[in-house]
Design an enzyme around this catalytic site. Structure first.
Site, short mmCIF file in Angstrom:
data_model
loop_
_atom_site.label_atom_id
_atom_site.label_comp_id
_atom_site.label_asym_id
_atom_site.label_seq_id
_atom_site.Cartn_x
_atom_site.Cartn_y
_atom_site.Cartn_z
N LEU A 85 0.86 -1.18 0.00
CA LEU A 85 0.00 0.00 0.00
C LEU A 85 0.89 1.23 0.00
O LEU A 85 1.96 1.24 0.62
CB LEU A 85 -0.91 0.03 1.25
CG LEU A 85 -1.93 -1.10 1.41
CD1 LEU A 85 -2.74 -0.87 2.68
CD2 LEU A 85 -2.84 -1.20 0.20
N ASP A 86 0.45 2.27 -0.70
CA ASP A 86 1.18 3.53 -0.68
C ASP A 86 1.25 4.08 0.74
O ASP A 86 0.40 3.75 1.59
CB ASP A 86 0.50 4.58 -1.58
CG ASP A 86 0.46 4.16 -3.04
OD1 ASP A 86 1.34 3.38 -3.45
OD2 ASP A 86 -0.45 4.62 -3.75
N LYS A 87 2.21 4.93 1.00
CA LYS A 87 2.39 5.49 2.34
C LYS A 87 1.11 6.14 2.86
O LYS A 87 0.75 5.98 4.03
CB LYS A 87 3.53 6.51 2.33
CG LYS A 87 3.82 7.11 3.71
CD LYS A 87 5.02 8.04 3.65
CE LYS A 87 5.32 8.63 5.03
NZ LYS A 87 6.50 9.52 5.02
N THR B 154 -1.98 5.47 2.00
CA THR B 154 -3.14 4.59 1.97
C THR B 154 -3.18 3.73 3.22
O THR B 154 -2.18 3.14 3.60
CB THR B 154 -3.11 3.69 0.72
OG1 THR B 154 -3.04 4.50 -0.45
CG2 THR B 154 -4.35 2.81 0.65
#
Length: 282
Positions: free
Chosen positions: A131-133, A135
């Site tokens: 997951l992106d930072k 998210t």
């Protein structure tokens, strides 16, 4: 030591076939397990890998060499939403990096996961997806190398369903649909991605589940897993995720953008069960 248990489900199945054919374990993993005689029966005795076994035979698989290198770091209680001997699913908070970018780095989600794994006697933890930072949401983590390989292949074959909840700027007119725009790197900004004819194929299914005066709540399901895929696709439609200023979303009070990985679903490769793992959303 990293360990899991398994009960034979087919008559005359061999460990050799189970590892190499059914689970397609990596050559290095198979070699190390064979050398360590790490497949044993209920009495802890090593089993001949070519011996035909029968339904109901209980086996123990151990991985004496399987160790992850993340520095364990307690950062509050890890929110675990599912766990068995093969995987753990936990919730990553927004604003925390997924994993270290350099040896010895701390402060990431995987440092926290490693602390949890070690507190329960394990030594191995590797994330199956990212997951992106910014998210938040559910992340699957493998607890041994065979699970890692199996779930990686399932992800590549689109056999793991991943759903997200996004709050977007503006009112999406279409109640549901599929976004099919290839995504590539932005040559002017290495941190960004953009819709590009020369990019990788990217497919996102979406449906609007609620609206406010100035925003839409969208459930998005990934068919592919490109970097920033949902963020790029929604921004391309003119409705960026709220707080996602990298893609021109409006600012939020806490600085986080409104994108959460709410659920994952799959057929468990070791048990055959249909598994759906969900987190509570407000």
């Amino acid at each position: 030591m990293t360990v899991f248990h398994y009960t034979i489900t087919e008559d005359r199945q061999t460990i050799e076939h189970l590892l190499r054919e059914q689970w397609q374990a990596g050559k290095k993993t198979v070699h190390l397990m064979r050398m360590a005689k790490s497949v044993t029966d209920e009495n802890g005795e090593p089993i001949d890998w070519k011996l035909p076994l029968f339904v109901g035979t209980n086996l123990t698989f151990s991985f004496p060499e399987a160790q992850s290198t993340y520095v364990p770091e307690e950062r509050g209680t890890l929110n675990v939403v599912f766990e068995d001997e093969h995987i753990v699913a936990a919730v990553k908070a927004a604003g925390i990096s997924m994993h270290p970018d350099r040896p010895g780095q701390t402060g990431t989600f995987m440092n926290q996961v490693m602390a949890y794994i070690e507190s329960n006697g394990g030594q191995y933890a590797e994330h199956i997806h990212r997951l992106d930072k910014g998210t938040s949401g559910v992340v699957l983590i493998a607890k041994h190398p065979i699970a890692k390989g199996l779930f990686d292949r399932m992800l590549e074959k689109n056999e793991i369903s991943r759903k997200y909840l996004a709050e977007t700027d503006g009112l999406l007119k279409r109640p549901r649909g599929t976004i099919r725009f290839s995504i590539g790197k932005d040559r002017h900004d290495p941190s960004k991605r953009l819709v590009s004819l020369s990019g990788q194929s990217a497919i996102t299914h979406f449906k609007v589940i609620d609206r406010t005066a100035d925003s839409s709540f969208v459930e998005a399901e990934l068919e592919t897993g490109r970097t920033h895929q949902i963020r790029v696709h929604l921004a391309h439609l003119g409705h960026p995720v709220k707080g996602d200023t990298l893609y021109d979303g409006s600012e939020t009070e806490d600085g986080h953008y409104r994108l959460t990985a709410t659920s994952v679903a799959f057929t468990h490769p070791f048990t055959g069960e249909a598994i759906t793992i969900e987190m509570e959303t407000k």
